[in-house]
Design a protein around this motif. Sequence first.
Motif, mmCIF file in Angstrom:
data_model
loop_
_atom_site.group_PDB
_atom_site.id
_atom_site.type_symbol
_atom_site.label_atom_id
_atom_site.label_comp_id
_atom_site.label_asym_id
_atom_site.label_seq_id
_atom_site.Cartn_x
_atom_site.Cartn_y
_atom_site.Cartn_z
ATOM 1 N N PHE A 1 -24.568 -67.181 -117.370
ATOM 2 C CA PHE A 1 -24.634 -67.468 -115.942
ATOM 3 C C PHE A 1 -24.714 -66.154 -115.179
ATOM 4 C CE2 PHE A 1 -21.573 -70.971 -117.373
ATOM 5 C CZ PHE A 1 -22.604 -71.803 -117.738
ATOM 6 N N THR A 2 -25.544 -66.133 -114.157
ATOM 7 C CA THR A 2 -25.667 -64.929 -113.334
ATOM 8 C C THR A 2 -24.888 -65.047 -112.034
ATOM 9 O OG1 THR A 2 -27.710 -65.811 -112.390
ATOM 10 C CG2 THR A 2 -27.930 -64.337 -114.280
ATOM 11 N N SER A 3 -24.373 -66.241 -111.745
ATOM 12 C CA SER A 3 -23.584 -66.443 -110.534
ATOM 13 C C SER A 3 -22.388 -67.325 -110.874
ATOM 14 C CB SER A 3 -24.448 -67.082 -109.438
ATOM 15 O OG SER A 3 -24.935 -68.329 -109.872
ATOM 16 N N SER A 4 -21.646 -67.676 -109.879
ATOM 17 C CA SER A 4 -20.462 -68.509 -110.055
ATOM 18 C C SER A 4 -20.831 -69.839 -110.699
ATOM 19 C CB SER A 4 -19.803 -68.743 -108.696
ATOM 20 O OG SER A 4 -18.712 -69.598 -108.809
ATOM 21 N N PHE A 5 -19.988 -70.310 -111.611
ATOM 22 C CA PHE A 5 -20.196 -71.597 -112.270
ATOM 23 C C PHE A 5 -18.884 -72.346 -112.251
ATOM 24 C CE2 PHE A 5 -20.558 -74.418 -115.967
ATOM 25 C CZ PHE A 5 -21.771 -75.019 -115.702
ATOM 26 N N LEU A 6 -18.912 -73.571 -111.808
ATOM 27 C CA LEU A 6 -17.705 -74.405 -111.675
ATOM 28 C C LEU A 6 -16.639 -73.715 -110.830
ATOM 29 C CD1 LEU A 6 -17.433 -75.790 -115.320
ATOM 30 C CD2 LEU A 6 -18.356 -76.963 -113.311
ATOM 31 N N GLY A 7 -17.098 -73.019 -109.795
ATOM 32 C CA GLY A 7 -16.182 -72.401 -108.843
ATOM 33 C C GLY A 7 -15.538 -71.104 -109.295
ATOM 34 N N SER A 8 -16.023 -70.509 -110.380
ATOM 35 C CA SER A 8 -15.423 -69.264 -110.855
ATOM 36 C C SER A 8 -16.500 -68.289 -111.323
ATOM 37 C CB SER A 8 -14.460 -69.539 -112.009
ATOM 38 O OG SER A 8 -13.981 -68.333 -112.542
ATOM 39 N N LYS A 9 -16.339 -67.040 -110.945
ATOM 40 C CA LYS A 9 -17.235 -65.997 -111.437
ATOM 41 C C LYS A 9 -16.833 -65.517 -112.823
ATOM 42 C CE LYS A 9 -18.779 -64.411 -106.958
ATOM 43 N NZ LYS A 9 -19.013 -63.307 -106.068
ATOM 44 N N GLU A 10 -15.666 -65.934 -113.301
ATOM 45 C CA GLU A 10 -15.195 -65.559 -114.632
ATOM 46 C C GLU A 10 -15.862 -66.373 -115.733
ATOM 47 O OE1 GLU A 10 -13.346 -62.892 -115.416
ATOM 48 O OE2 GLU A 10 -13.647 -62.492 -113.289
ATOM 49 N N HIS A 11 -16.456 -67.518 -115.383
ATOM 50 C CA HIS A 11 -17.188 -68.303 -116.375
ATOM 51 C C HIS A 11 -18.509 -67.592 -116.652
ATOM 52 C CE1 HIS A 11 -14.839 -72.001 -114.793
ATOM 53 N NE2 HIS A 11 -14.160 -71.385 -115.741
ATOM 54 N N GLY A 12 -18.678 -67.146 -117.889
ATOM 55 C CA GLY A 12 -19.831 -66.317 -118.212
ATOM 56 C C GLY A 12 -21.013 -67.037 -118.808
ATOM 57 N N GLY A 13 -20.788 -68.223 -119.395
ATOM 58 C CA GLY A 13 -21.896 -68.936 -120.000
ATOM 59 C C GLY A 13 -21.425 -70.061 -120.894
ATOM 60 N N MET A 14 -22.341 -70.541 -121.718
ATOM 61 C CA MET A 14 -22.077 -71.614 -122.670
ATOM 62 C C MET A 14 -22.516 -71.162 -124.055
ATOM 63 S SD MET A 14 -20.931 -74.544 -121.403
ATOM 64 C CE MET A 14 -20.710 -75.316 -119.811
ATOM 65 N N LEU A 15 -21.693 -71.458 -125.041
ATOM 66 C CA LEU A 15 -22.028 -71.253 -126.444
ATOM 67 C C LEU A 15 -22.219 -72.637 -127.045
ATOM 68 C CD1 LEU A 15 -22.273 -69.495 -128.992
ATOM 69 C CD2 LEU A 15 -19.778 -69.640 -129.211
ATOM 70 N N PHE A 16 -23.337 -72.850 -127.721
ATOM 71 C CA PHE A 16 -23.669 -74.173 -128.248
ATOM 72 C C PHE A 16 -23.426 -74.230 -129.749
ATOM 73 C CE2 PHE A 16 -25.981 -73.680 -124.335
ATOM 74 C CZ PHE A 16 -25.761 -74.899 -123.713
ATOM 75 N N PHE A 17 -22.894 -75.369 -130.204
ATOM 76 C CA PHE A 17 -22.622 -75.545 -131.623
ATOM 77 C C PHE A 17 -22.798 -77.004 -132.022
ATOM 78 C CE2 PHE A 17 -18.668 -76.301 -129.450
ATOM 79 C CZ PHE A 17 -18.069 -77.339 -130.150
ATOM 80 N N SER A 18 -23.107 -77.213 -133.289
ATOM 81 C CA SER A 18 -23.236 -78.566 -133.835
ATOM 82 C C SER A 18 -21.847 -79.094 -134.161
ATOM 83 C CB SER A 18 -24.058 -78.550 -135.121
ATOM 84 O OG SER A 18 -25.367 -78.140 -134.854
ATOM 85 N N PRO A 19 -21.613 -80.376 -133.918
ATOM 86 C CA PRO A 19 -20.306 -80.933 -134.271
ATOM 87 C C PRO A 19 -20.129 -80.954 -135.784
ATOM 88 C CG PRO A 19 -21.795 -82.666 -133.565
ATOM 89 C CD PRO A 19 -22.510 -81.369 -133.352
ATOM 90 N N THR A 20 -18.913 -80.690 -136.222
ATOM 91 C CA THR A 20 -18.629 -80.719 -137.658
ATOM 92 C C THR A 20 -17.551 -81.752 -137.938
ATOM 93 O OG1 THR A 20 -17.155 -78.828 -137.337
ATOM 94 C CG2 THR A 20 -19.372 -78.349 -138.108
#
Length: 144
Positions: free
Chosen positions: A81-100
């Motif tokens: 993320f380059t801007s605020s996400f869910l009301g916080s600038k501390e949220h940096g992004g999403m890591l995606f994974f397959s369920p195990t």
Amino acid sequence: MCVFFLSDCDQRCWCFGSNGLQALGQGELVFLLECLPEEKTLPRDLFSLYLNIYQDAQNEFVVTTLRLTGKFVEDLGNVTFTSSFLGSKEHGGMLFFSPTCQPLEGLCLPPQPFLFGLLIQRLEVPWAKVFPLRLLLRLGTGHS
């Protein structure tokens, strides 16, 4: 998109599951977010994230006789993320994974294959880019 509100567990959660990304060659995506006590409406930033991922897959979608190409989110891939996400600038992004072996009963899930998106903090983004599996394992160990 399927949006489901879970309240039968210890915490109230939103469960977001996509429907239709597979038509573009992108696996479906699922996000499970804790519902904050003061939260009365759906977190709109997640819809923007879905839209951006859909547009990236659609804009880059090219079919040749031998292969599909596109800008897709894959297992152990990430989005920053380059801007605020869910009301916080501390949220940096999403890591995606397959369920195990996570328990998935009671969740509104799309058809397989799908990926879960894990919200990561800004300081975790470099780790997600270089060592995504190590970060995922560390976060899982820290949460247990």
